[in-house]
Design an enzyme around this catalytic site. Sequence first.
Site, PDB file in Angstrom:
ATOM      1  CE  LYS A   1      -3.824 -11.906  -0.443  1.00 39.35           C
ATOM      2  NZ  LYS A   1      -3.576 -13.311  -0.070  1.00 39.35           N
TER       3      LYS A   1
ATOM      4  CG  MET B   1     -12.982 -13.559  -6.117  1.00 37.14           C
ATOM      5  SD  MET B   1     -13.441 -11.814  -6.232  1.00 37.14           S
ATOM      6  CE  MET B   1     -11.845 -11.088  -6.544  1.00 37.14           C
TER       7      MET B   1
ATOM      8  CG  ASP C   1      -8.820  -8.677   2.354  1.00 36.10           C
ATOM      9  OD1 ASP C   1      -9.977  -8.248   2.205  1.00 36.10           O
ATOM     10  OD2 ASP C   1      -8.566  -9.839   2.719  1.00 36.10           O
TER      11      ASP C   1
END
Length: 344
Positions: free
Chosen positions: A144, A255, A123
């Site tokens: 993603k 995040m 990723d």
Amino acid sequence: MQLSIDLTGREVLVTGSDHAARQAVRRYAAAGAVVYRLSTPAGAAHDGPLPERPFLVAAVDDGQPGWESLLERCAATGIPVAAEPAAGPVGHVTLVGGGPGTTELLTVAAVKALRDADVVFFDRLAPCQDLPDLTSAELVDVGKKPGHHKVGQADIEKLMVESALAGNNVVRLKGGDPYVFGRGGEEVASCVAAGVPVRVISGVTSAISVPAAAGIPVTHREVSHMFTVVSGHAPLTEKEHTHLAGLGGTIVVLMGIGTLHQLAAGLRKAGMRPDMPMAVVERGYRPGQRTTIADLGTITSAAAGCSNPAVLVIGEVVRVAEANRGHAEAAADLDRLAASLLGS
């Protein structure tokens, strides 16, 4: 010692059983070599023609006896030999923590797993830009992004299992650590349910390494003796804000740009003082790394232009970093002054 040799168009003889040598064959072919095979010391019918004098012999340690005489002949005639590890057993999955996105923070175990992989599902938060130099495996981007999942989690797990059941050594390369908000537990469970052997290689979590990249220690003597790691993907509840505000120590949010407004407002409402220092560290260890420092009362406006991937740090340790930065800058000024005086 590591040497780099251009093998484009060079004849390389790879020795060792087909199973043990399969990854070495792929690596040398990917490097542009003309690869020949010798699967047993006596040769086999399917090995085909062999070069009279190869540029290099890649000797795979397949555990079979009888290769010594060939290697002795190579030494006697001046043909260089490169020792190659045997490929591991087929049909398993390895979850690899890729750290905060720089190859320098990959563990030795992670590098070995990538070298031995047949397929790598990666990723965007993993150190994917250097993968062609780390593995000759098939590379599959399943990255993603917030609000846009290129491949859904259930589909990722299905792809991993199907590839392993087809006989591949599968690596799932993830940013940070697989077990720190990395959904590694779900992926392990999927493999176990399908009867696929699976192991996990821990990675350097961004919860610690990214603040460190900005000079922020998550703990510091007489300042903070604990730290709490929180996912910033979804807003916290009022109860969670209350618990966090009452814990003390350092709060690290991964995040968390999308929920920054709710987090700051919730912590203030729960009793955390508005002048509590706070930092937003964007793109840790990557080009464009940036740190924004404010306090809990002003961070929302100060970080208006910030974006993920980012790590938020809340606590007095942010002041420690600011003080250390001032000392470091002063030391750098002295060094520059000394250099200038010596030069004159």
